[in-house]
Design a protein around this motif. Structure first.
Motif, PDB file in Angstrom:
ATOM      1  N   SER A 128       0.831  -1.190   0.000  1.00  0.00           N
ATOM      2  CA  SER A 128       0.000   0.000   0.000  1.00  0.00           C
ATOM      3  C   SER A 128       0.867   1.241   0.000  1.00  0.00           C
ATOM      4  O   SER A 128       2.097   1.170   0.100  1.00  0.00           O
ATOM      5  N   ILE A 129       0.222   2.390  -0.063  1.00  0.00           N
ATOM      6  CA  ILE A 129       0.923   3.635   0.192  1.00  0.00           C
ATOM      7  C   ILE A 129       1.338   3.632   1.667  1.00  0.00           C
ATOM      8  O   ILE A 129       0.715   2.961   2.492  1.00  0.00           O
ATOM      9  N   TYR A 131       1.652   4.341   5.579  1.00  0.00           N
ATOM     10  CA  TYR A 131       0.718   4.893   6.567  1.00  0.00           C
ATOM     11  C   TYR A 131       1.438   5.352   7.839  1.00  0.00           C
ATOM     12  O   TYR A 131       0.816   5.922   8.736  1.00  0.00           O
ATOM     13  N   VAL A 234       4.019  -0.018   5.693  1.00  0.00           N
ATOM     14  CA  VAL A 234       2.967  -0.223   4.692  1.00  0.00           C
ATOM     15  C   VAL A 234       2.104  -1.435   5.038  1.00  0.00           C
ATOM     16  O   VAL A 234       2.488  -2.273   5.859  1.00  0.00           O
ATOM     17  N   THR A 245      -5.572  -3.925  -3.221  1.00  0.00           N
ATOM     18  CA  THR A 245      -4.563  -2.895  -2.936  1.00  0.00           C
ATOM     19  C   THR A 245      -5.156  -1.503  -3.125  1.00  0.00           C
ATOM     20  O   THR A 245      -4.956  -0.610  -2.290  1.00  0.00           O
ATOM     21  N   ASP A 246      -5.903  -1.322  -4.210  1.00  0.00           N
ATOM     22  CA  ASP A 246      -6.538  -0.018  -4.465  1.00  0.00           C
ATOM     23  C   ASP A 246      -7.522   0.336  -3.354  1.00  0.00           C
ATOM     24  O   ASP A 246      -7.588   1.495  -2.907  1.00  0.00           O
ATOM     25  N   ASN A 249      -5.660   1.368  -0.227  1.00  0.00           N
ATOM     26  CA  ASN A 249      -5.142   2.740  -0.377  1.00  0.00           C
ATOM     27  C   ASN A 249      -6.257   3.776  -0.173  1.00  0.00           C
ATOM     28  O   ASN A 249      -6.045   4.810   0.468  1.00  0.00           O
ATOM     29  N   ASN A 253      -6.443   6.647   2.967  1.00  0.00           N
ATOM     30  CA  ASN A 253      -6.733   8.076   2.789  1.00  0.00           C
ATOM     31  C   ASN A 253      -7.978   8.492   3.572  1.00  0.00           C
ATOM     32  O   ASN A 253      -8.014   9.571   4.179  1.00  0.00           O
TER      33      ASN A 253
END
Length: 272
Positions: A128-129, A131, A234, A245-246, A249, A253
């Protein structure tokens, strides 16, 4: 005239065959690009199973009742709320987290894991992005006066947990022209800290939050807050699970924007 009509008919049939072939190819391509069921599987069961090693407070540990608690589990549940699914935390040994992911024992890993740690176990992972950003710092005995910065680790014996970002941080010291006397590697950070207290190593390099938690309740330890290195943390997902995964993410957010992250961070990592 009959000859011309025959040619036109043949061309029309050929054009129709090409169009059908093109449509069939497009349908196959669409099918190939939409065969990722990683998110729909989670949706269908209404549950996100999270692999976690509860041996790294305050990110994750077991309370006196045997329940897993910490930043990781609260954060995982916040992601689940954002995704609209229940979260189940699965206790897994650190060494088996990525292998368990690939076996299907859990859907994702949330266990204070960096990209380097994930890839060291297997390159077949998505991430992931970030965190969280984790600083690797120095812990020494409370009566230690010769170590005040990372440069003072020269000619010292350093303890570190193997196969972690802390080990990478210690290895990076040589790139800063800081040459240590020796590096002693342990299976767990707690073992390294015991050897530090008993004088078998001069310092231990470990993540800041873990160090602060341990030093807070132990007068024999103190922190040298001169970060050796900082890394991103991550969520780790199976390779090819792009839809999941999307979604993770998006949830990261959402949790950041709705204030849940700040609440969880203050509860578990507000140690400064």
């Amino acid at each position: 005239m009959k000859k011309i009509l025959s040619i036109l008919l043949a061309l029309l049939m050929l054009s129709s065959l090409v169009a059908c072939s093109s449509q069939s190819t497009n349908e196959k391509n669409t099918e190939n690009t939409n065969n990722d069921t990683s998110w729909t599987k989670v949706q269908d069961k209404g549950e996100l199973v999270v692999g976690n090693c509860p041996e790294y407070p305050p990110f994750s540990s077991r309370n006196p009742n045997g329940e897993i608690e910490g930043f990781d589990s609260d954060y995982a549940k916040a992601l689940g709320d954002a995704l609209g699914v229940k979260v189940t935390i699965k206790d897994t040994a650190w060494e088996g987290l990525v292998a368990g992911l690939q076996k299907g024992d859990h859907d994702i890993i949330i266990s204070c894991m960096s990209p380097e740690e994930a890839i060291a176990a297997s390159e077949n992972v998505n991430m992931s992005i970030p965190y969280y950003e984790l600083s690797e710092i120095i812990v020494v005995r409370s009566d230690e006066e010769s170590i005040k910065s990372k440069e003072d680790l020269t000619d010292k014996i350093i303890g570190v947990q193997a196969n972690t970002t802390s080990e990478v941080a210690v290895d990076s010291l040589k790139d800063m022209d800081i040459i240590v006397k020796d590096i002693t590697k342990y299976n767990r950070n707690q073992e390294a800290l015991i050897d530090l207290i008993n004088g078998r190593v001069d310092a231990v390099v470990v993540g800041y939050a873990y160090a602060a938690t341990k030093a807070k309740d132990n007068t024999e330890l103190k922190i040298i807050n001169d970060p050796v290195r900082s890394v991103d943390i991550v969520v780790v997902i199976n390779k090819g699970a792009d839809d999941l995964t999307d979604k993770i993410n998006e949830a990261i957010n959402t949790v950041k924007q709705n204030g849940a992250y700040d609440t969880i961070h203050k509860k578990w990592l507000g140690l400064e």
